[in-house]
Design an enzyme around this catalytic site. Structure first.
Site, PDB file in Angstrom:
ATOM      1  N   ASP A 164       0.867  -1.163   0.000  1.00 38.85           N
ATOM      2  CA  ASP A 164       0.000   0.000   0.000  1.00 38.85           C
ATOM      3  C   ASP A 164       0.917   1.231   0.000  1.00 38.85           C
ATOM      4  OD1 ASP A 164      -2.103   1.741   0.004  1.00 38.85           O
ATOM      5  OD2 ASP A 164      -3.258   0.637   1.485  1.00 38.85           O
TER       6      ASP A 164
HETATM    7  C1  NOJ Z   1      -4.045   3.798  -0.134  1.00 34.12           C
HETATM    8  C2  NOJ Z   1      -5.208   2.866   0.007  1.00 34.12           C
HETATM    9  O1  NOJ Z   1      -5.153   2.240   1.269  1.00 34.12           O
HETATM   10  C3  NOJ Z   1      -5.304   1.806  -1.078  1.00 34.12           C
HETATM   11  O2  NOJ Z   1      -6.543   1.158  -0.951  1.00 34.12           O
HETATM   12  C4  NOJ Z   1      -5.115   2.417  -2.424  1.00 34.12           C
HETATM   13  O3  NOJ Z   1      -5.238   1.417  -3.418  1.00 34.12           O
HETATM   14  C5  NOJ Z   1      -3.743   3.061  -2.468  1.00 34.12           C
HETATM   15  N1  NOJ Z   1      -3.677   4.120  -1.490  1.00 34.12           N
HETATM   16  C6  NOJ Z   1      -3.391   3.624  -3.845  1.00 34.12           C
HETATM   17  O4  NOJ Z   1      -4.139   4.763  -4.111  1.00 34.12           O
END
Ligand code: NOJ
Length: 758
Positions: free
Chosen positions: A301
């Protein structure tokens, strides 16, 4: 004495085995790996890698956002240059086909190895045509419909130049304080697993379709693992679960997505059992790869490797990089740790080249599977936008899914549906907004294309029949609009008050310590109530709310979630009765936040509380609530018709489980309108070597019935359906009695029993 030492363990094994079944699940290692273990691809990966330098390999493990001014800690000043010099092999957030095409051209034509880029994006419940939020879609219990929503999203995403979505989010969620419950499929493992698989198939294709087909994109199962169980519902917060609960409740939807062929997985932000997921070898290697046979790639993430430092498991970025790579993380999303430190880590022998190779092979394997090497530009047709965005069939699918996701929570005195010709006062802060209908993570959804509630209602009932007054803002304590709203209500036959929470109060980093409507909205409802006109509450929100008070002052309550681009049409379809509501809750609505976490598949405790039995002290309950029940349970949702259940049959009612048990029930539409019922099957393992939930969903079917029509519905329960992690953590079932319930919610009372023999 020696003999006794020997005998005791032998006897223990004998007795333990004695209560075991002959059924033991073999992990479906082959299922996942069959997707990406094509020898031809493996040969191409090997040959490519044999020509790559370490720097080039590391470049494949890097993912940068194209919006380099707004993201991450240390970004390349120029993303084109980073691609050109091979330090960045993948891009996210770029969604303009001509731009993506140019970036791809640089990667393919201006780098030594010519490896195409992955283009990722958060396409969560639609790209342009926005479907209801995922929690809403799950309330449709329409697995094919949900799969189709992913298919539509994939086609629109492809038109925007993407080949990878960071979806589906399959985190089981049981705490409405956590804002991201809106992105998942609710509290149930079984339903969540079916939806996870369906979405992967929708994105990546099924049957003859493969990842390399023109209409498919790469899916990403997230957030691995158990991100949906943060303590106290606070986003990113610690998760601490027993291995049993992790494996039984939280892991199955991830595995279902992987078994359906998902080629990528995203590591979660949280720590679990004191190890941040992004540094967890147990999760990323032992479970994901070794147990489940996954051979795609894991992306972190956003900056999750960097976050190993504040988590307190890495002293610095260098150490964080080593932990992540050694755990089995292939790709660094925006953290820039692999780019800056991986080479140094290899030189210092803190990570082995072999592990870097493995991680790189995972990424390349998927690029080959996507067909990118054969035609790097095939997703980058700059004319596709005009053809694919907002196609009539996309909008029709979004409208259909939106109305199926709406849950009718209350409908006293047949307040709904509203007959044509009646005068409606449409009041409330969400009656005439567009953006809020999209919820969170709405891709490139455009609010100007959203059908507002007001627009939908006016189109259906006529402009002169719908009187609109905002009444109050959603939060600010301003009563200026009350008098206009009261005037509208007094001059109408019925009032519909659109209340809830703004879309921006759902999604990432939107945890809340209260789940009641903001005070001003309650005041508005109370004021409208004084007119004595029938009062319909129309809710727009992305999490279960505490509606204890609202449920006593309204005549009808309609949970519309954030219904997406076609929301206004869908709401009008339901309020008018053109569409008979059939949504069923997939997250419990508590009576009060103090009951949270609350979910239907709870256990009994040694001191269960029995409602209506008089004084009971020292039992498991709250002294300030009448009983432990929620306000609206899992699986619950009303219709404009009624359904009656009868003739529950269980054949055989005694079985050694060599053959499945068949549960049959008759469902009849006992009302006056056609309608769809979600027939649900629950079971309980009455006595086992470990405590078991009082009920667990094991099957369901959506059934459409004309008034008076009956249908027999059958479910099959096999050994897998009654299996669990036993006392010694082996997986299988135990003989004994099992209770069965079939009905229209998790409180179904048509009950039967069967016995499983050795
Ligand atoms: C943070 C989020 O937790 C995740 O779900 C998302 O895909 C990523 N950022 C990328 O934007």
């Amino acid at each position: 004495m020696k003999i006794i030492y020997l005998l005791v363990p032998l006897l223990a094994i004998y007795f333990l085995d004695g209560c075991r079944s002959s059924y033991d699940r073999t992990e479906s290692r082959e299922t996942a790996s069959r997707y990406f273990s094509d020898p031809k691809i493996e040969r191409r990966v090997d040959s490519l890698m044999s020509q790559m330098t370490l720097d080039e390999k590391i470049g494949q493990l890097v993912l940068y956002s194209s919006h380099f001014t707004t993201t991450g800690p240390t970004l390349p000043k120029n993303v084109e240059e980073a691609i050109r010099n091979g330090t960045c092999g993948n891009i996210f957030n770029a969604h303009v086909p001509a731009y993506n095409r140019e970036l791809q051209r640089i990667a393919v034509e201006e780098t030594r190895m010519g490896i195409p880029l992955l283009f990722g994006y958060d396409v969560i419940h639609g790209m342009k045509t926005i479907f209801p939020i995922n929690l809403g879609m799950s309330c449709s219990w329409d697995i094919e419909g949900i799969k189709n929503s992913a298919r539509v999203a994939a086609r629109e995403a492809i038109a925007a130049g993407l080949n990878w979505t960071f979806s589906p989010m399959v985190d089981v969620t049981r705490d409405p304080r956590w804002g991201r419950v809106s992105e998942g499929s609710g509290e149930d493992t079984y339903l969540g697993s079916l939806i996870a698989a369906a979405m992967v198939e929708g994105y990546q294709g099924e049957g003859p379709e493969t990842l390399a087909s023109d209409s498919t994109i790469l899916a990403c199962i997230k957030h691995f693992a158990a991100y949906g169980a943060p303590q106290a519902g606070r986003d990113y917060q610690t998760v601490d679960l027993s291995d049993r609960t992790l494996r039984e409740t939280y892991l199955p939807p991830y595995k279902a997505g992987i078994d359906a062929g998902a080629g990528s997985v995203m590591s979660a932000f949280n720590d679990i059992d004191a190890i941040p997921a992004t540094a967890s070898r147990y999760l990323m290697t032992d479970i994901l790869r070794k147990e489940w046979g996954f051979n795609g790639f894991v992306v972190t993430d956003f900056t999750a490797i960097n976050e190993l430092v504040p988590h307190g498991v890495a002293a610095d970025s260098l150490e964080a990089g080593a932990l992540a790579l050694n755990a089995g993380i292939n790709m660094d999303l925006q953290g820039d740790i692999y780019h800056r430190f991986l080479k140094q880590l290899v030189e210092q022998k803190r990570v082995f080249l072999k592990q870097v190779d493995k991680m790189c092979a995972g990424v390349l394997r998927i690029k080959f599977a996507l067909g990118l090497f054969d035609d790097p530009y095939r997703y980058l047709d700059t004319t596709a936008v005009a053809r694919e965005f907002y196609k009539p069939e996309n909008l029709a699918a979004a409208r259909d899914m939106a109305r199926k996701s709406i849950v009718l929570l209350k409908n006293d005195n047949r307040t709904l549906p509203i007959a044509t010709g009646r005068k409606i006062a449409l009041i409330g802060p969400f009656a005439n907004t567009r953006i809020d209908l999209l919820g969170s993570w709405y891709g490139q959804g455009d609010s100007s294309h959203v059908v507002s509630i007001l627009q939908g209602m006016q189109e259906r009932f006529g402009h002169n029949k719908v009187i609109y007054a905002q009444g109050a803002p959603y939060e600010q304590e301003s009563r200026i609009g009350f008098s206009q709203a009261l005037h509208a209500a007094r001059n109408s036959d019925i009032t519909v008050v659109a209340v809830g929470l703004p879309g921006s109060w759902s999604g990432e980093a939107t945890s809340m310590t209260t789940i009641t409507l903001p005070l001003i909205q309650q005041e508005l409802i109370a004021a409208i109530r004084t007119t004595g006109k029938p009062l319909v509450l129309l809710l727009l929100n992305g999490r279960p709310l505490d509606l204890s008070w609202e449920s006593t002052v309204s005549d009808a309550i309609v949970e519309a979630w954030y219904p997406g681009t076609e929301g206004g049409h869908a709401v009008a379809d339901v309020l008018s009765g053109d569409f008979n509501p059939c949504g069923k809750l997939t997250m419990t609505f508590p009576r009060t936040l103090g009951q949270v976490p609350i979910h239907y598949d709870i256990k009994n405790t040694g001191r269960p509380f029995t409602p209506n039995v008089g004084e009971q002290h020292y039992v498991s309950r709250y002294i300030d609530l009448p009983d432990n029940t929620p306000l609206y349970p899992f699986g619950y949702g009303l219709s404009y018709t009624t359904f009656a259940y009868s003739d529950l049959r269980i054949v055989p009612d005694k079985s050694d489980m060599k053959q499945p048990i068949e549960i049959t029930v008759t469902v009849r539409n006992s009302g006056e309108r056609s309608g769809t019922e979600v027939v649900q099957l629950y079971i309980q393992d009455v006595v086992a070597s470990v405590t078991r939930p009082l009920r667990q969903l094991k099957g369901f079917e959506r059934v459409e019935l004309a008034p008076g029509e009956s249908r027999e519905i059958s479910f099959q329960l096999d050994a897998e359906s009654i299996s669990f992690y036993r006392q010694d953590m082996s997986y299988g079932y135990e003989p004994g009695q099992f209770k069965v319930w079939v009905g229209g919610s998790s409180t179904a009372d048509l009950e039967g029993i069967f016995e499983v023999t050795r």
